[in-house]
Design a protein around this motif. Sequence first.
Motif, PDB file in Angstrom:
ATOM      1  N   LEU A   1      40.902  32.409  43.307  1.00  0.00           N
ATOM      2  CA  LEU A   1      41.220  33.730  43.836  1.00  0.00           C
ATOM      3  C   LEU A   1      42.359  34.380  43.060  1.00  0.00           C
ATOM      4  O   LEU A   1      42.308  35.573  42.741  1.00  0.00           O
ATOM      5  CB  LEU A   1      41.584  33.624  45.322  1.00  0.00           C
ATOM      6  CG  LEU A   1      41.936  34.932  46.041  1.00  0.00           C
ATOM      7  CD1 LEU A   1      40.753  35.898  46.002  1.00  0.00           C
ATOM      8  CD2 LEU A   1      42.367  34.662  47.480  1.00  0.00           C
ATOM      9  N   SER A   2      43.378  33.614  42.736  1.00  0.00           N
ATOM     10  CA  SER A   2      44.527  34.162  42.002  1.00  0.00           C
ATOM     11  C   SER A   2      44.122  34.594  40.599  1.00  0.00           C
ATOM     12  O   SER A   2      44.581  35.633  40.086  1.00  0.00           O
ATOM     13  CB  SER A   2      45.668  33.144  41.945  1.00  0.00           C
ATOM     14  OG  SER A   2      45.297  32.019  41.175  1.00  0.00           O
ATOM     15  N   ILE A   3      43.222  33.809  39.963  1.00  0.00           N
ATOM     16  CA  ILE A   3      42.755  34.180  38.617  1.00  0.00           C
ATOM     17  C   ILE A   3      41.904  35.456  38.687  1.00  0.00           C
ATOM     18  O   ILE A   3      42.018  36.339  37.833  1.00  0.00           O
ATOM     19  CB  ILE A   3      41.964  33.010  37.989  1.00  0.00           C
ATOM     20  CG1 ILE A   3      42.919  31.857  37.664  1.00  0.00           C
ATOM     21  CG2 ILE A   3      41.237  33.467  36.724  1.00  0.00           C
ATOM     22  CD1 ILE A   3      42.229  30.578  37.222  1.00  0.00           C
ATOM     23  N   ARG A   4      41.056  35.550  39.747  1.00  0.00           N
ATOM     24  CA  ARG A   4      40.239  36.750  39.919  1.00  0.00           C
ATOM     25  C   ARG A   4      41.126  37.979  40.150  1.00  0.00           C
ATOM     26  O   ARG A   4      40.876  39.058  39.603  1.00  0.00           O
ATOM     27  CB  ARG A   4      39.280  36.552  41.088  1.00  0.00           C
ATOM     28  CG  ARG A   4      38.171  37.605  41.152  1.00  0.00           C
ATOM     29  CD  ARG A   4      37.242  37.366  42.322  1.00  0.00           C
ATOM     30  NE  ARG A   4      36.629  36.045  42.237  1.00  0.00           N
ATOM     31  CZ  ARG A   4      36.567  35.191  43.245  1.00  0.00           C
ATOM     32  NH1 ARG A   4      37.100  35.507  44.423  1.00  0.00           N
ATOM     33  NH2 ARG A   4      35.986  34.023  43.101  1.00  0.00           N
ATOM     34  N   MET A   5      42.160  37.815  40.973  1.00  0.00           N
ATOM     35  CA  MET A   5      43.106  38.915  41.207  1.00  0.00           C
ATOM     36  C   MET A   5      43.820  39.305  39.920  1.00  0.00           C
ATOM     37  O   MET A   5      44.032  40.493  39.645  1.00  0.00           O
ATOM     38  CB  MET A   5      44.130  38.500  42.272  1.00  0.00           C
ATOM     39  CG  MET A   5      43.559  38.419  43.684  1.00  0.00           C
ATOM     40  SD  MET A   5      44.772  37.784  44.861  1.00  0.00           S
ATOM     41  CE  MET A   5      46.023  39.074  44.768  1.00  0.00           C
ATOM     42  N   LEU A   6      44.183  38.300  39.123  1.00  0.00           N
ATOM     43  CA  LEU A   6      44.861  38.567  37.853  1.00  0.00           C
ATOM     44  C   LEU A   6      43.960  39.364  36.912  1.00  0.00           C
ATOM     45  O   LEU A   6      44.406  40.322  36.256  1.00  0.00           O
ATOM     46  CB  LEU A   6      45.269  37.241  37.214  1.00  0.00           C
ATOM     47  CG  LEU A   6      46.086  37.319  35.917  1.00  0.00           C
ATOM     48  CD1 LEU A   6      47.403  38.051  36.162  1.00  0.00           C
ATOM     49  CD2 LEU A   6      46.345  35.918  35.372  1.00  0.00           C
ATOM     50  N   GLU A   7      42.682  38.981  36.851  1.00  0.00           N
ATOM     51  CA  GLU A   7      41.725  39.712  36.011  1.00  0.00           C
ATOM     52  C   GLU A   7      41.560  41.156  36.489  1.00  0.00           C
ATOM     53  O   GLU A   7      41.471  42.086  35.679  1.00  0.00           O
ATOM     54  CB  GLU A   7      40.373  38.989  36.024  1.00  0.00           C
ATOM     55  CG  GLU A   7      40.381  37.668  35.260  1.00  0.00           C
ATOM     56  CD  GLU A   7      39.089  36.894  35.447  1.00  0.00           C
ATOM     57  OE1 GLU A   7      38.287  37.300  36.327  1.00  0.00           O
ATOM     58  OE2 GLU A   7      38.891  35.909  34.711  1.00  0.00           O
ATOM     59  N   GLU A   8      41.511  41.355  37.817  1.00  0.00           N
ATOM     60  CA  GLU A   8      41.367  42.707  38.356  1.00  0.00           C
ATOM     61  C   GLU A   8      42.601  43.549  38.070  1.00  0.00           C
ATOM     62  O   GLU A   8      42.497  44.740  37.757  1.00  0.00           O
ATOM     63  CB  GLU A   8      41.101  42.630  39.863  1.00  0.00           C
ATOM     64  CG  GLU A   8      40.716  43.958  40.497  1.00  0.00           C
ATOM     65  CD  GLU A   8      39.486  44.587  39.868  1.00  0.00           C
ATOM     66  OE1 GLU A   8      39.449  45.825  39.779  1.00  0.00           O
ATOM     67  OE2 GLU A   8      38.573  43.834  39.457  1.00  0.00           O
ATOM     68  N   ILE A   9      43.776  42.932  38.164  1.00  0.00           N
ATOM     69  CA  ILE A   9      45.016  43.665  37.861  1.00  0.00           C
ATOM     70  C   ILE A   9      45.057  44.043  36.381  1.00  0.00           C
ATOM     71  O   ILE A   9      45.464  45.162  36.025  1.00  0.00           O
ATOM     72  CB  ILE A   9      46.253  42.834  38.258  1.00  0.00           C
ATOM     73  CG1 ILE A   9      46.410  42.886  39.784  1.00  0.00           C
ATOM     74  CG2 ILE A   9      47.521  43.353  37.586  1.00  0.00           C
ATOM     75  CD1 ILE A   9      47.466  41.983  40.339  1.00  0.00           C
ATOM     76  N   HIS A  10      44.613  43.131  35.505  1.00  0.00           N
ATOM     77  CA  HIS A  10      44.553  43.469  34.079  1.00  0.00           C
ATOM     78  C   HIS A  10      43.601  44.650  33.846  1.00  0.00           C
ATOM     79  O   HIS A  10      43.872  45.514  33.025  1.00  0.00           O
ATOM     80  CB  HIS A  10      44.092  42.249  33.273  1.00  0.00           C
ATOM     81  CG  HIS A  10      45.179  41.243  33.075  1.00  0.00           C
ATOM     82  ND1 HIS A  10      44.943  39.939  32.708  1.00  0.00           N
ATOM     83  CD2 HIS A  10      46.525  41.339  33.200  1.00  0.00           C
ATOM     84  CE1 HIS A  10      46.084  39.280  32.611  1.00  0.00           C
ATOM     85  NE2 HIS A  10      47.059  40.114  32.912  1.00  0.00           N
ATOM     86  N   ARG A  11      42.513  44.653  34.600  1.00  0.00           N
ATOM     87  CA  ARG A  11      41.550  45.757  34.495  1.00  0.00           C
ATOM     88  C   ARG A  11      42.196  47.071  34.934  1.00  0.00           C
ATOM     89  O   ARG A  11      42.049  48.111  34.278  1.00  0.00           O
ATOM     90  CB  ARG A  11      40.330  45.448  35.356  1.00  0.00           C
ATOM     91  CG  ARG A  11      39.199  46.455  35.268  1.00  0.00           C
ATOM     92  CD  ARG A  11      38.105  46.052  36.251  1.00  0.00           C
ATOM     93  NE  ARG A  11      37.027  47.018  36.265  1.00  0.00           N
ATOM     94  CZ  ARG A  11      35.929  46.916  35.532  1.00  0.00           C
ATOM     95  NH1 ARG A  11      35.783  45.899  34.712  1.00  0.00           N
ATOM     96  NH2 ARG A  11      34.983  47.827  35.612  1.00  0.00           N
ATOM     97  N   VAL A  12      42.941  47.035  36.037  1.00  0.00           N
ATOM     98  CA  VAL A  12      43.635  48.233  36.526  1.00  0.00           C
ATOM     99  C   VAL A  12      44.682  48.692  35.514  1.00  0.00           C
ATOM    100  O   VAL A  12      44.826  49.896  35.245  1.00  0.00           O
ATOM    101  CB  VAL A  12      44.289  47.961  37.899  1.00  0.00           C
ATOM    102  CG1 VAL A  12      45.192  49.118  38.306  1.00  0.00           C
ATOM    103  CG2 VAL A  12      43.231  47.735  38.955  1.00  0.00           C
ATOM    104  N   ILE A  13      45.406  47.735  34.937  1.00  0.00           N
ATOM    105  CA  ILE A  13      46.430  48.079  33.934  1.00  0.00           C
ATOM    106  C   ILE A  13      45.779  48.801  32.761  1.00  0.00           C
ATOM    107  O   ILE A  13      46.296  49.811  32.271  1.00  0.00           O
ATOM    108  CB  ILE A  13      47.163  46.808  33.459  1.00  0.00           C
ATOM    109  CG1 ILE A  13      48.078  46.275  34.571  1.00  0.00           C
ATOM    110  CG2 ILE A  13      47.981  47.087  32.194  1.00  0.00           C
ATOM    111  CD1 ILE A  13      48.670  44.914  34.294  1.00  0.00           C
TER     112      ILE A  13
END
Length: 411
Positions: free
Chosen positions: A257-269
């Motif tokens: 879950l944390s890795i998925r959230m990290l990927e989504e945040i990178h996408r938002v960035i």
Amino acid sequence: MPRRSTPRSVPESRTPEHPNGDEVNRRLAALIDVAGTVSRSLDLDITLNRALDKVMALAHADAGGILLYHERSRTLSYRVYRGLSEEFVRKIGRIGLGEGIAGRAAELRKPIISDDIARDPRITRPLPGIEQFKAFMSIPLVARGRLLGVMNISTRDARGFPPEAVSLVSSISDQVAVAIENAQLYEALKRKERTRGDLLRKLISIQEEERKRIARGLHDEISQSLTGLAFNLEAVLATLPPDATETRGKLEEIKTLSIRMLEEIHRVIYQLRPSLLDDLGLVAAVQWLADNYLEEAGIRVSFETIGTERTLAPEAQIALFRIAQEAITNIVRHSNATRVNISVEFKKRSAAVHIEDDGKGFNVEEIMGSRETDRGLGLLGMKERAELLEGRLAIDSSPSRGTRIDVEIPG
């Protein structure tokens, strides 16, 4: 003592008695000629200069000028002139409504003629070189009941202005006044557009800076915290005994879950401000959009670069990227496309992005006119971004025929 000339005030409605056919035709031809001349441009100075030249030629005047009326100060001042010295115009400065012949003509809204301007009692100021002029005519310029200015013409000899010339110039003045009003309205519109453009540029600049700030905050705080959490979970998992299967399973879920959230945040960035745009330029940033939006949505992409890639002006680069981002987002959301062709083109003095899909298309006028929908506002935003930088945006689409968007911006 020399005898002073008697000034004449001529009503606007005065016309020569029983004009013959030739005179009527001449007057009509002059009106048509002046109307055509002064309506060719909406630039105020061009309009005024053309009008003055035409009137002086028709009236055989040696000097003349057009004074514009300033409503706030209730004064007149020269905007264009011929045959008058700069010192003469400077000495006149601003004329109050009712002051002198021009001010009086403006106040009465009637032409005023003087047979000898140098000896006219209404000249209250000493004006350099006025003795070289004789006959003088001042004609008010009025459009739709609104005073716009005064046109003055003068001769250097005593031939004067016959009644038919006064009538002709008075008739022409109506055409000139309408042309001036149109030019002034156009100038006011351009000023408003410039102000609006400046505000939009400032808002876009603030928006981009805010996006950079948020992206930086997400990267420096949340992204790093999630990265640290993932590493710590990995470390904890490495220390668990082999029989702690339940705990391991829960920690693995948290780690995933944390890795998925990290990927989504990178996408938002990257949505907020892709570092690729600053580091590698427009081509890499648009390619990233195609890979992460279109191909992820199952849409095949053909991508090419036309011309030699070069560094663009920052404002041109971000505008092209944002327009491409909006176009690609619309394809994913609305088009049902299966294939998209994208090209980034570098020309000598500009750069362009071309995006074409094989989707269901849409009615451009209908969507552009619908400002209540996100899609309509998005398309208008694309158009405004391009026009703010003196670029152009073309959208070609119709139902069941796909869509093509071409944007080109100097830079």
